[in-house]
Design a protein around this motif. Structure first.
Motif, PDB file in Angstrom:
ATOM      1  N   PRO A 153      45.012  50.679  57.112  1.00 27.30           N
ATOM      2  CA  PRO A 153      45.295  50.928  55.790  1.00 27.30           C
ATOM      3  C   PRO A 153      44.435  51.919  55.098  1.00 27.30           C
ATOM      4  O   PRO A 153      43.208  52.021  55.420  1.00 27.30           O
ATOM      5  CB  PRO A 153      45.141  49.587  54.955  1.00 27.30           C
ATOM      6  CG  PRO A 153      44.238  48.681  55.853  1.00 27.30           C
ATOM      7  CD  PRO A 153      44.528  49.404  57.233  1.00 27.30           C
ATOM      8  N   SER A 154      44.917  52.735  54.128  1.00 24.94           N
ATOM      9  CA  SER A 154      43.973  53.893  53.515  1.00 24.94           C
ATOM     10  C   SER A 154      43.015  53.545  52.692  1.00 24.94           C
ATOM     11  O   SER A 154      42.272  54.033  52.150  1.00 24.94           O
ATOM     12  CB  SER A 154      45.253  55.030  52.949  1.00 24.94           C
ATOM     13  OG  SER A 154      45.953  54.347  52.001  1.00 24.94           O
ATOM     14  N   ARG A 155      43.398  51.958  51.873  1.00 25.88           N
ATOM     15  CA  ARG A 155      42.359  51.369  50.957  1.00 25.88           C
ATOM     16  C   ARG A 155      41.980  50.028  51.364  1.00 25.88           C
ATOM     17  O   ARG A 155      43.017  49.295  51.675  1.00 25.88           O
ATOM     18  CB  ARG A 155      42.764  51.735  49.556  1.00 25.88           C
ATOM     19  CG  ARG A 155      43.139  52.785  49.293  1.00 25.88           C
ATOM     20  CD  ARG A 155      43.654  52.812  47.786  1.00 25.88           C
ATOM     21  NE  ARG A 155      43.788  54.410  47.325  1.00 25.88           N
ATOM     22  CZ  ARG A 155      44.495  54.880  46.321  1.00 25.88           C
ATOM     23  NH1 ARG A 155      45.024  53.821  45.650  1.00 25.88           N
ATOM     24  NH2 ARG A 155      44.643  56.034  46.097  1.00 25.88           N
ATOM     25  N   VAL A 156      40.778  49.821  51.387  1.00 28.53           N
ATOM     26  CA  VAL A 156      40.185  48.427  51.626  1.00 28.53           C
ATOM     27  C   VAL A 156      39.363  48.139  50.487  1.00 28.53           C
ATOM     28  O   VAL A 156      38.133  49.142  50.540  1.00 28.53           O
ATOM     29  CB  VAL A 156      39.867  48.173  52.829  1.00 28.53           C
ATOM     30  CG1 VAL A 156      39.164  46.667  53.085  1.00 28.53           C
ATOM     31  CG2 VAL A 156      40.988  48.344  53.991  1.00 28.53           C
ATOM     32  N   ALA A 157      39.232  47.261  49.719  1.00 28.11           N
ATOM     33  CA  ALA A 157      38.231  46.796  48.693  1.00 28.11           C
ATOM     34  C   ALA A 157      37.842  45.508  48.712  1.00 28.11           C
ATOM     35  O   ALA A 157      38.532  44.755  48.895  1.00 28.11           O
ATOM     36  CB  ALA A 157      38.627  47.443  47.411  1.00 28.11           C
ATOM     37  N   VAL A 158      36.481  45.144  48.482  1.00 30.03           N
ATOM     38  CA  VAL A 158      36.171  43.855  48.403  1.00 30.03           C
ATOM     39  C   VAL A 158      35.483  43.909  47.004  1.00 30.03           C
ATOM     40  O   VAL A 158      34.592  44.743  46.718  1.00 30.03           O
ATOM     41  CB  VAL A 158      34.743  43.735  49.213  1.00 30.03           C
ATOM     42  CG1 VAL A 158      34.312  42.154  49.089  1.00 30.03           C
ATOM     43  CG2 VAL A 158      35.535  43.712  50.802  1.00 30.03           C
ATOM     44  N   MET A 159      35.992  43.043  45.922  1.00 32.19           N
ATOM     45  CA  MET A 159      35.474  43.201  44.441  1.00 32.19           C
ATOM     46  C   MET A 159      35.069  41.729  44.136  1.00 32.19           C
ATOM     47  O   MET A 159      35.696  40.599  44.590  1.00 32.19           O
ATOM     48  CB  MET A 159      36.898  43.445  43.712  1.00 32.19           C
ATOM     49  CG  MET A 159      37.566  44.755  43.873  1.00 32.19           C
ATOM     50  SD  MET A 159      36.553  46.223  43.625  1.00 32.19           S
ATOM     51  CE  MET A 159      36.724  46.379  42.038  1.00 32.19           C
ATOM     52  N   GLY A 160      33.951  41.783  43.251  1.00 37.56           N
ATOM     53  CA  GLY A 160      33.750  40.645  42.789  1.00 37.56           C
ATOM     54  C   GLY A 160      32.298  40.159  42.951  1.00 37.56           C
ATOM     55  O   GLY A 160      31.688  39.019  42.397  1.00 37.56           O
ATOM     56  N   ILE A 161      31.475  40.920  43.851  1.00 39.46           N
ATOM     57  CA  ILE A 161      30.300  40.524  44.402  1.00 39.46           C
ATOM     58  C   ILE A 161      29.317  40.976  43.168  1.00 39.46           C
ATOM     59  O   ILE A 161      28.928  42.148  43.198  1.00 39.46           O
ATOM     60  CB  ILE A 161      29.837  41.044  45.891  1.00 39.46           C
ATOM     61  CG1 ILE A 161      30.773  40.564  46.791  1.00 39.46           C
ATOM     62  CG2 ILE A 161      28.333  40.647  46.171  1.00 39.46           C
ATOM     63  CD1 ILE A 161      30.620  41.227  48.215  1.00 39.46           C
ATOM     64  N   LEU A 162      28.770  39.932  42.478  1.00 40.46           N
ATOM     65  CA  LEU A 162      27.761  40.117  41.442  1.00 40.46           C
ATOM     66  C   LEU A 162      28.471  41.310  40.423  1.00 40.46           C
ATOM     67  O   LEU A 162      27.837  42.311  39.990  1.00 40.46           O
ATOM     68  CB  LEU A 162      26.479  40.641  41.770  1.00 40.46           C
ATOM     69  CG  LEU A 162      25.683  39.589  42.725  1.00 40.46           C
ATOM     70  CD1 LEU A 162      24.415  40.180  43.430  1.00 40.46           C
ATOM     71  CD2 LEU A 162      25.339  38.212  41.754  1.00 40.46           C
ATOM     72  N   GLU A 163      29.803  41.200  40.288  1.00 41.10           N
ATOM     73  CA  GLU A 163      30.638  41.946  39.378  1.00 41.10           C
ATOM     74  C   GLU A 163      30.455  43.502  39.983  1.00 41.10           C
ATOM     75  O   GLU A 163      30.548  44.642  39.121  1.00 41.10           O
ATOM     76  CB  GLU A 163      30.058  41.992  37.996  1.00 41.10           C
ATOM     77  CG  GLU A 163      30.335  40.491  37.403  1.00 41.10           C
ATOM     78  CD  GLU A 163      29.896  40.554  35.987  1.00 41.10           C
ATOM     79  OE1 GLU A 163      29.646  41.611  35.532  1.00 41.10           O
ATOM     80  OE2 GLU A 163      29.891  39.372  35.579  1.00 41.10           O
TER      81      GLU A 163
END
Length: 187
Positions: A153-163
């Protein structure tokens, strides 16, 4: 004149940050609460992004876990209280928000010092390390499907760690996830 000086400092700081990348390999992760047997890197930071790596790791008990290694933009005084903290996060694969895996991560190790340049000069821990609990088989199957079969995948994100978030590009396809799952469960 002040504006030009500020820009030069930003450019210099940017070069200092991205010219040196810490060892993001899952094998060098510290303070993981179980013994590691195997793993595969799924995503890594792209150019001009904070160094980060997302891996799928296998414990000796056969359990699969996600491991995120990065440097969170957290002040040093807050950093001392982070180990042991559990955060609910979203792992987003591909464009849009439709392929989103909800998991909880435990912050198991935190960086020390004043920044990447400080770590490079005097040593210390440059990375924050987060690991999920054992992933249920259906979540591993979803990851395998979302990482595709022809190209990562061209994009992988991890969101939400201490905002905050970590933004990366895929380094493997779903085939690597399937192979690790088979080897981990079979062993």
């Amino acid at each position: 004149m002040l504006k030009r000086t500020g820009a030069a400092i930003i450019v210099f700081a940017g070069m200092a940050i991205y010219a040196w990348s810490p060892d993001l390999d899952w094998r060098t992760a510290e303070e993981i609460p179980f013994v590691l047997r195997d793993g595969v890197e799924l995503a890594r930071h792209s150019a001009a992004r904070t160094p980060a790596s997302l891996s799928l790791i296998c414990g000796v008990d056969g359990g699969l876990h996600l491991l995120l290694r990065t440097r969170l933009p957290i002040p040093a005084e807050f950093r001392r209280n982070m180990p042991g903290r559990v955060e609910n996060v979203s792992v987003i694969i591909g464009d849009g928000m439709t392929q989103q895996l909800q998991v909880a991560v435990d912050i198991v190790a935190t960086a020390s010092g004043s920044g990447w340049w400080f770590e490079r000069l005097v040593g210390g821990k440059p990375l924050d390390t987060m690991v999920t609990s054992r992933l249920p088989p259906e979540k591993v199957t979803m990851l395998e499907s979302w990482f595709g079969s022809s190209r990562p995948p061209s994009r992988v994100a991890v969101m939400g760690i201490l905002e905050t978030g970590s933004f990366m590009v895929g380094t493997r396809t779903g085939e690597a996830i399937g192979t690790l799952r088979s080897n981990c469960v079979a062993a």
